[in-house]
Design a protein around this motif. Structure first.
Motif, short mmCIF file in Angstrom:
data_model
loop_
_atom_site.label_atom_id
_atom_site.label_comp_id
_atom_site.label_asym_id
_atom_site.label_seq_id
_atom_site.Cartn_x
_atom_site.Cartn_y
_atom_site.Cartn_z
N TYR A 76 0.93 -1.17 0.16
CA TYR A 76 -0.22 0.04 -0.03
C TYR A 76 0.77 1.25 -0.06
N PRO A 107 -4.57 4.79 3.04
CA PRO A 107 -3.82 3.77 2.06
C PRO A 107 -4.16 3.25 0.85
N PHE A 143 3.26 0.68 3.10
CA PHE A 143 3.08 -0.20 3.74
C PHE A 143 3.04 -1.57 3.22
N GLN A 171 0.81 5.38 1.18
CA GLN A 171 -0.24 6.25 1.85
C GLN A 171 0.56 7.71 1.85
N PHE A 214 -0.50 -5.04 9.23
CA PHE A 214 0.55 -4.13 8.58
C PHE A 214 1.98 -3.86 9.34
N GLY A 215 2.82 -3.70 8.72
CA GLY A 215 4.23 -3.30 9.07
C GLY A 215 4.40 -1.88 9.37
N SER A 216 5.37 -1.31 9.85
CA SER A 216 5.40 0.07 10.42
C SER A 216 5.73 0.93 9.17
N LEU A 247 4.44 7.47 2.44
CA LEU A 247 4.74 6.01 3.47
C LEU A 247 4.21 4.72 2.54
#
Lengths: 115, 113
Positions: free
Chosen positions: A35, A43, A90, A37, A106-108, A88
């Motif tokens: 994703y 996202p 993801f 964002q 989700f990851g950071s 960002l």
């Protein structure tokens, strides 16, 4: 518990450069989603893989490509970077067996800045 | 075209109050409706989710209300706390769409102490 790991955490690139983002899903998870964002945005789905095959494709530019490897980690390759690619990114993973296939973790994220 | 519409864009609630965020969708193929909580610089974290065969689901202080005929669902946060201050996203997915999530625009929630 192990979570989705993304690297790098931050990435700064110049216009027209290339970037590679990596994602390591939760152990035993076989599906990966990417994703994008933008600031203050929701996202947006880019692409997903199941068992190393592309399973769905969203609004991913032709300049971007991705793949999932035999160990289920995934990489998002971005070429000819543009200022608008700053966002960002993801990665999320899931286990493709109902009902767990619905739960995306989700990851950071990787913060990409294109200068 | 936003497939999932979320409101309000921002919300301020006093500590102890009820926070309510609403979402609407168009695609009747959607069959899974999660809510995600996101803190700055972090990835979205699954909060609570519902399927269309039930009208309400409660987990602790969080409740989802679902209206299938109106194609709407909402998140209620009871006894809101300052630690609940975050951005909340509703989302939807379907098996037809390989379970990829379609997100709402997000609601920035601020809980005043």
């Amino acid at each position: 518990a192990a979570g989705v790991i993304q690297s790098p955490r931050h990435l700064i690139k110049e216009k027209r450069e290339t970037a590679t983002l990596k994602c390591y899903p939760i152990p035993r998870h076989d599906t990966v989603y990417w994703y994008q964002q933008g600031p203050g945005q929701d996202p947006q789905f880019l692409i997903s893989f199941y068992e190393k095959m592309q399973s769905d494709k969203g609004s991913i530019p032709d300049r971007f490509s991705a793949q999932q490897f035999s160990d289920y980690h995934s990489e998002l390759n971005m070429s000819s970077l543009e200022l608008g690619d700053s966002a960002l990114y993801f990665c999320a993973s899931s286990l493709a067996q109902a009902p767990t296939n619905e739960k995306l973790f989700f990851g950071s994220g990787t913060q990409l800045s294109v200068l | 075209q936003q497939q999932v519409k979320q409101s309000p864009q921002s919300l301020i609630v006093q500590k102890g109050g009820i926070s309510i965020i609403n979402c609407a969708y168009e695609n009747t193929a959607f069959d899974y409706f999660p809510w995600y909580q996101q803190f700055p610089g972090k990835g979205p974290a699954l909060l609570i989710a519902i399927r269309p065969d039930v009208s309400e689901k409660k987990e602790g202080r969080f409740t989802i209300s679902f209206n299938k005929s109106a194609k709407q669902f909402s998140l209620h946060i009871m006894d809101s706390q300052p630690g609940d201050s975050a951005t909340y996203f509703c989302a939807a997915s379907s098996a037809q769409g390989a379970q990829k999530l379609v997100f709402g625009q997000g609601t920035r929630l601020t809980i005043n102490p």
